[in-house]
Design a protein around this motif. Structure first.
Motif, mmCIF file in Angstrom:
data_model
loop_
_atom_site.group_PDB
_atom_site.id
_atom_site.type_symbol
_atom_site.label_atom_id
_atom_site.label_comp_id
_atom_site.label_asym_id
_atom_site.label_seq_id
_atom_site.Cartn_x
_atom_site.Cartn_y
_atom_site.Cartn_z
ATOM 1 N N LEU A 50 36.797 47.845 34.466
ATOM 2 C CA LEU A 50 38.030 46.843 33.913
ATOM 3 C C LEU A 50 38.274 45.181 33.761
ATOM 4 O O LEU A 50 37.622 44.642 34.847
ATOM 5 N N LYS A 51 38.698 44.637 33.636
ATOM 6 C CA LYS A 51 39.232 42.485 33.323
ATOM 7 C C LYS A 51 39.613 43.066 34.439
ATOM 8 O O LYS A 51 40.527 43.561 34.859
ATOM 9 N N ASP A 52 39.464 42.130 35.470
ATOM 10 C CA ASP A 52 40.283 41.762 37.184
ATOM 11 C C ASP A 52 41.598 41.221 36.721
ATOM 12 O O ASP A 52 41.466 39.990 36.876
ATOM 13 N N SER A 53 42.478 41.835 36.713
ATOM 14 C CA SER A 53 44.167 40.679 36.621
ATOM 15 C C SER A 53 44.844 41.735 37.774
ATOM 16 O O SER A 53 44.496 42.599 38.029
ATOM 17 N N GLN A 55 47.897 43.182 36.875
ATOM 18 C CA GLN A 55 47.884 44.373 36.905
ATOM 19 C C GLN A 55 47.322 45.512 37.167
ATOM 20 O O GLN A 55 47.267 46.437 37.553
ATOM 21 N N VAL A 56 45.903 45.287 36.733
ATOM 22 C CA VAL A 56 44.840 45.828 37.318
ATOM 23 C C VAL A 56 45.030 46.330 38.557
ATOM 24 O O VAL A 56 44.570 47.715 39.383
ATOM 25 N N ARG A 57 44.814 45.661 39.270
ATOM 26 C CA ARG A 57 44.948 45.396 41.002
ATOM 27 C C ARG A 57 46.268 46.700 41.469
ATOM 28 O O ARG A 57 46.041 47.065 41.992
ATOM 29 N N GLY A 58 47.487 46.351 41.133
ATOM 30 C CA GLY A 58 48.469 46.631 41.235
ATOM 31 C C GLY A 58 48.009 48.469 41.234
ATOM 32 O O GLY A 58 48.824 49.210 41.527
ATOM 33 N N LEU A 59 47.760 49.004 39.915
ATOM 34 C CA LEU A 59 47.438 50.277 39.568
ATOM 35 C C LEU A 59 46.269 50.789 40.498
ATOM 36 O O LEU A 59 46.557 51.872 40.832
#
Length: 71
Positions: A50-53, A55-59
């Protein structure tokens, strides 16, 4: 603090992060199951890049006990 350092290890120069589902969703909270689904993980040992963002880090942080960040 150690959790954040472990989570940042998976980020590489390309701006992506690999996430693997390592624990089943049977006893997980409903919201956590939805977070895993939002990450694109369906079955045990599924791997997604996944793209490191933020939002993704929060999930990932929300379901840290179900997933593993890989290099």
């Amino acid at each position: 603090m150690a959790k954040n350092q472990d989570a940042n290890k998976g980020a590489n120069a390309g701006g992506t992060v690999k996430v693997r589902l390592v624990k089943g969703l049977r006893g997980a909270q409903a919201r956590h199951r939805l977070s895993v689904k939002a990450l694109g993980l369906n079955k045990l040992n599924d791997l997604r890049e996944l793209k490191d963002s933020p939002q993704v880090r929060g999930l990932i942080n929300k379901v840290h006990y179900l997933v593993r960040v890989e290099e």
